[in-house]
Scaffold this motif. Structure first.
Motif, PDB file in Angstrom:
ATOM      1  N   MET A  75       0.828  -1.201   0.000  1.00  0.00           N
ATOM      2  CA  MET A  75       0.000   0.000   0.000  1.00  0.00           C
ATOM      3  C   MET A  75       0.870   1.262   0.000  1.00  0.00           C
ATOM      4  SD  MET A  75      -3.255   0.748  -0.053  1.00  0.00           S
ATOM      5  CE  MET A  75      -3.998  -0.742   0.566  1.00  0.00           C
ATOM      6  N   LYS A 121       2.166   1.588  -3.484  1.00  0.00           N
ATOM      7  CA  LYS A 121       1.097   1.937  -4.420  1.00  0.00           C
ATOM      8  C   LYS A 121       0.703   3.404  -4.286  1.00  0.00           C
ATOM      9  CE  LYS A 121      -3.519   0.694  -5.863  1.00  0.00           C
ATOM     10  NZ  LYS A 121      -4.608  -0.233  -5.801  1.00  0.00           N
ATOM     11  N   LEU A 122       0.691   3.917  -3.062  1.00  0.00           N
ATOM     12  CA  LEU A 122       0.318   5.313  -2.821  1.00  0.00           C
ATOM     13  C   LEU A 122       1.524   6.255  -2.917  1.00  0.00           C
ATOM     14  CD1 LEU A 122      -2.181   4.820   0.137  1.00  0.00           C
ATOM     15  CD2 LEU A 122      -2.732   5.236  -2.267  1.00  0.00           C
ATOM     16  N   ILE A 165       4.185   6.584  -1.062  1.00  0.00           N
ATOM     17  CA  ILE A 165       4.543   7.208   0.209  1.00  0.00           C
ATOM     18  C   ILE A 165       6.020   6.910   0.446  1.00  0.00           C
ATOM     19  CG2 ILE A 165       4.172   7.199   2.700  1.00  0.00           C
ATOM     20  CD1 ILE A 165       1.240   6.392   2.073  1.00  0.00           C
ATOM     21  N   LYS A 204      -6.311   1.370   3.182  1.00  0.00           N
ATOM     22  CA  LYS A 204      -6.173   2.360   2.120  1.00  0.00           C
ATOM     23  C   LYS A 204      -6.868   3.660   2.519  1.00  0.00           C
ATOM     24  CE  LYS A 204      -6.863   2.960  -2.839  1.00  0.00           C
ATOM     25  NZ  LYS A 204      -7.366   2.340  -4.077  1.00  0.00           N
ATOM     26  N   LEU A 230      -4.781   5.479   5.239  1.00  0.00           N
ATOM     27  CA  LEU A 230      -3.571   6.080   4.682  1.00  0.00           C
ATOM     28  C   LEU A 230      -3.900   7.304   3.821  1.00  0.00           C
ATOM     29  CD1 LEU A 230      -1.606   2.827   3.801  1.00  0.00           C
ATOM     30  CD2 LEU A 230      -1.083   4.427   5.640  1.00  0.00           C
ATOM     31  N   LEU A 231      -4.958   7.210   3.017  1.00  0.00           N
ATOM     32  CA  LEU A 231      -5.364   8.349   2.195  1.00  0.00           C
ATOM     33  C   LEU A 231      -5.825   9.522   3.055  1.00  0.00           C
ATOM     34  CD1 LEU A 231      -7.233   6.574  -0.741  1.00  0.00           C
ATOM     35  CD2 LEU A 231      -5.096   7.854  -0.882  1.00  0.00           C
ATOM     36  N   LEU A 233      -2.742  11.173   4.338  1.00  0.00           N
ATOM     37  CA  LEU A 233      -2.084  11.930   3.267  1.00  0.00           C
ATOM     38  C   LEU A 233      -2.812  13.251   3.018  1.00  0.00           C
ATOM     39  CD1 LEU A 233      -1.216   9.147   0.667  1.00  0.00           C
ATOM     40  CD2 LEU A 233       0.413  10.606   1.868  1.00  0.00           C
ATOM     41  N   LYS A 234      -4.139  13.222   2.988  1.00  0.00           N
ATOM     42  CA  LYS A 234      -4.923  14.442   2.784  1.00  0.00           C
ATOM     43  C   LYS A 234      -4.703  15.416   3.929  1.00  0.00           C
ATOM     44  CE  LYS A 234      -8.632  12.109   0.391  1.00  0.00           C
ATOM     45  NZ  LYS A 234      -9.985  11.585   0.578  1.00  0.00           N
TER      46      LYS A 234
END
Length: 168
Positions: free
Chosen positions: A20, A23-24, A26, A64, A67-68, A71-72
């Motif tokens: 993850m 994929k993101l 990070i 997911k 984690l998103l 990040l936001k």
């Protein structure tokens, strides 16, 4: 959940966290996001209901989302703390008084155009803002910004060269 159950889940789903993160994309503060992934394993196990499908699918979506969200949150925080270039120069110019260094500043201005030198003198010695300089010189603010831009470029080169020669 018992500690040993959690350890088994962590061992089993740590590769999912790494996947993850990759994929993101990070790459900053990876350890912190790793912790969020580990916490999401715990939360997913606590909130999982079999009618929601396979645990791994539920965990994947939960992780997911967490984690998103982080990040936001960090992106918003970063946007609030980044200062636009103009504000930086206004603040920097008003924060320091260089009257003791006026001869040095005058010497630096010899390599600048007349207008660029005016910007340096007005900004660092007289402590005027771009608006005040524009009013004083009867020009637009964008004209003064142009003087500033040229002066900064030339002064950076001059000071960099001087520091390389050991004369700064």
């Amino acid at each position: 959940m018992i500690d040993s159950e959690y350890r088994i889940l962590v061992e089993q789903y740590t590769p999912m966290i790494h996947h993850m993160l990759k994929k993101l994309a990070i790459y900053k503060n990876k350890e912190e996001f790793m912790q969020i992934g580990l916490i999401s394993i715990w939360e997913a196990h606590e909130n999982y209901k079999e009618e929601k499908g396979r645990f791994s699918s539920y965990l994947y979506m939960h992780m997911k989302g967490r984690l998103l969200d982080e990040l936001k949150r960090r992106s918003k925080e970063e946007q609030r703390t980044v200062y636009p270039e103009e504000a930086f120069w206004e603040t920097a110019a008003s924060a320091f008084t260089f009257t003791d260094d006026e001869p040095y500043i005058q010497a630096l201005c010899k390599s600048l155009t007349k207008r660029e030198a005016k910007w340096v003198i007005y900004t660092f010695i007289q402590q005027l803002t771009i608006s005040e300089i524009a009013a004083k010189e009867n020009v637009s603010k964008s004209a003064v910004k142009g003087w500033k831009k040229g002066a900064i470029i030339k002064l950076k080169r001059l000071l960099l060269a001087a520091s390389k020669n050991g004369t700064a």
